[in-house]
Write a protein that holds these residues in place. Structure first.
Motif, short mmCIF file in Angstrom:
data_model
loop_
_atom_site.label_atom_id
_atom_site.label_comp_id
_atom_site.label_asym_id
_atom_site.label_seq_id
_atom_site.Cartn_x
_atom_site.Cartn_y
_atom_site.Cartn_z
N ASN A 126 -8.26 -0.80 -3.84
CA ASN A 126 -8.46 -2.23 -3.57
C ASN A 126 -7.56 -2.71 -2.43
OD1 ASN A 126 -10.17 -2.24 -5.82
ND2 ASN A 126 -8.47 -2.61 -7.19
N ILE A 127 -6.31 -2.26 -2.44
CA ILE A 127 -5.37 -2.64 -1.38
C ILE A 127 -5.81 -2.02 -0.06
CG2 ILE A 127 -2.96 -2.58 -0.62
CD1 ILE A 127 -2.19 -2.34 -3.60
N ARG A 128 -6.30 -0.79 -0.12
CA ARG A 128 -6.79 -0.12 1.09
C ARG A 128 -7.96 -0.91 1.69
NH1 ARG A 128 -10.75 4.03 1.87
NH2 ARG A 128 -10.30 5.32 3.69
N ALA A 129 -8.87 -1.36 0.83
CA ALA A 129 -10.02 -2.14 1.32
C ALA A 129 -9.57 -3.46 1.93
CB ALA A 129 -11.00 -2.41 0.16
N THR A 130 -8.53 -4.06 1.34
CA THR A 130 -8.00 -5.32 1.87
C THR A 130 -7.43 -5.13 3.26
OG1 THR A 130 -7.50 -6.14 -0.36
CG2 THR A 130 -6.33 -7.18 1.47
N ILE A 131 -6.67 -4.05 3.47
CA ILE A 131 -6.09 -3.77 4.78
C ILE A 131 -7.19 -3.56 5.82
CG2 ILE A 131 -4.72 -2.12 6.13
CD1 ILE A 131 -3.04 -1.64 3.64
N LEU A 132 -8.19 -2.77 5.47
CA LEU A 132 -9.29 -2.51 6.41
C LEU A 132 -10.02 -3.79 6.76
CD1 LEU A 132 -10.71 0.81 4.89
CD2 LEU A 132 -9.46 0.56 7.05
N ASP A 133 -10.22 -4.65 5.77
CA ASP A 133 -10.91 -5.92 6.02
C ASP A 133 -10.09 -6.82 6.95
OD1 ASP A 133 -13.07 -7.86 5.40
OD2 ASP A 133 -11.43 -8.98 4.47
N ARG A 134 -8.77 -6.87 6.73
CA ARG A 134 -7.91 -7.71 7.56
C ARG A 134 -7.82 -7.18 8.99
NH1 ARG A 134 -2.90 -9.52 3.51
NH2 ARG A 134 -4.20 -10.79 2.13
N TYR A 194 0.83 -1.20 0.00
CA TYR A 194 0.00 0.00 0.00
C TYR A 194 0.87 1.26 0.00
CZ TYR A 194 -3.64 3.28 1.53
OH TYR A 194 -4.52 4.34 1.62
N LYS A 195 1.96 1.24 0.75
CA LYS A 195 2.85 2.39 0.80
C LYS A 195 3.47 2.67 -0.57
CE LYS A 195 4.03 2.16 5.74
NZ LYS A 195 5.08 1.89 6.74
N VAL A 196 3.70 1.60 -1.35
CA VAL A 196 4.24 1.78 -2.69
C VAL A 196 3.23 2.51 -3.57
CG1 VAL A 196 4.95 0.57 -4.80
CG2 VAL A 196 5.78 -0.21 -2.58
N VAL A 197 1.98 2.07 -3.55
CA VAL A 197 0.99 2.69 -4.43
C VAL A 197 0.55 4.06 -3.92
CG1 VAL A 197 0.13 0.48 -5.29
CG2 VAL A 197 -0.94 1.51 -3.30
N GLN A 198 0.86 4.37 -2.65
CA GLN A 198 0.56 5.70 -2.14
C GLN A 198 1.44 6.77 -2.78
OE1 GLN A 198 0.73 5.14 2.22
NE2 GLN A 198 -1.25 6.19 2.28
N THR A 199 2.65 6.38 -3.15
CA THR A 199 3.61 7.36 -3.65
C THR A 199 3.96 7.19 -5.13
OG1 THR A 199 5.43 5.92 -2.92
CG2 THR A 199 4.66 7.61 -1.38
N THR A 200 3.65 6.03 -5.72
CA THR A 200 4.04 5.79 -7.10
C THR A 200 3.28 6.68 -8.07
OG1 THR A 200 4.33 4.10 -8.80
CG2 THR A 200 2.35 3.97 -7.48
N LYS A 201 3.86 6.91 -9.22
CA LYS A 201 3.19 7.66 -10.28
C LYS A 201 2.81 6.75 -11.45
CE LYS A 201 5.60 12.00 -9.21
NZ LYS A 201 4.42 12.62 -8.60
#
Length: 282
Positions: free
Chosen positions: A264-272, A247-254
């Motif tokens: 989608n990754i954010r939703a996965t983290i919240l679900d876990r 998630y940290k990668v996609v937070q900063t990548t262009k």
């Protein structure tokens, strides 16, 4: 990663549809109905306009943070529990953010288009948007809340038939069969965990970290590091930390191909996080 997201698609879709109601506001008709109900119970003697201002503030709170006390604060006296239940929204009496609906349709279209390497009309943004519109503006004979993946599939088939007849039946059934199989697997895994797997034993430090991660991701704030230098030792916490790293990668990548998967990754983290905190044993 795309394959994992497709496997989780049924559950992620349910969560995204649920979130539409969590962030919705009452329709004008619903707001007026609540106003009249409060007047009948001698809970509100002021104007409808002022009532609407307070109502908007109440529904502007995150659903997880709404309490009956928040409602009682602006009423002339506390509401009884039965009336408070009437403040719960469904798709028949709520105003849903049209941009959020469009975002879900675009996300579903992109995921299926890439996964199936197809530009089929049945997975077009237009078809998926019409499907979601059918769900969020349900006819009287359809469900208005607690939408499951099966309900989405039923609406999807109705929209495809309405637009194309039976022209794309084979394509739609092929995709539906695989997604419904994924949904069956998810349910089986969840049932197996509930029946045979005891709650994960978390220390207070692990509970605090998981709670902090959940809050940070929910608010799009910086995610705290695991507080112990050796890192998490339990497998599900290790998996959570790996997902956080992604998630940290996609937070900063262009890179566009990664940016598209951020939600989608954010939703996965919240679900876990929710699962860990629900199943923990002290």
């Amino acid at each position: 990663m795309i394959k994992e997201l497709l496997h989780s698609f049924p559950r992620l879709l349910e969560q995204k549809i649920d979130a539409l109601l969590d962030e919705a506001e009452p329709s004008p008709a619903k707001a007026f109905q609540l106003y009249k109900a409060c007047q009948r119970e001698n809970l509100w003697m002021d104007s409808f306009e002022k009532f609407s201002e307070h109502l908007n503030h109440f529904f502007g709170l995150p659903k997880s943070e709404r309490r009956k006390s928040d409602l009682d604060q602006f009423l002339d006296r506390p509401a009884h529990a039965a009336l408070y239940e009437d403040f719960q929204l469904n798709f028949r009496n709520a105003l849903v953010d049209s941009r959020a609906v469009l975002d879900i349709a675009s996300w579903a279209h992109h995921l299926m288009r890439v996964s199936y390497k197809s530009e089929s009309a049945v997975i077009s943004s237009e078809v998926l948007l019409k499907t979601l519109h059918y769900i969020t503006n349900p006819p009287l004979f359809e469900k208005s809340q607690d939408i499951k993946f099966e309900d989405f599939c039923s609406a999807w088939k109705k929209i495809v038939f309405k637009l194309f007849g039976k022209k794309y039946d084979s394509e739609l059934h092929r995709i539906l069969n695989e997604l419904q199989w994924f949904n069956t697997q998810i349910k089986t895994e969840e049932t197996t965990q509930e029946r045979f797997i005891p709650g994960i034993y978390l220390t207070q430090t692990e509970i605090d970290w998981t709670t902090a991660v959940q809050q940070a991701v929910f608010e799009n704030a910086p995610i705290p590091k695991f507080p112990l230098s050796r890192g998490p030792q339990k497998q599900r916490l290790i998996d959570l930390e790996r997902t956080i790293s992604l998630y940290k990668v996609v937070q900063t990548t262009k890179l566009p191909e990664f940016i598209k998967h951020r939600d989608n990754i954010r939703a996965t983290i919240l679900d876990r996080c929710q699962s860990l905190l629900r199943e923990r044993a002290r």
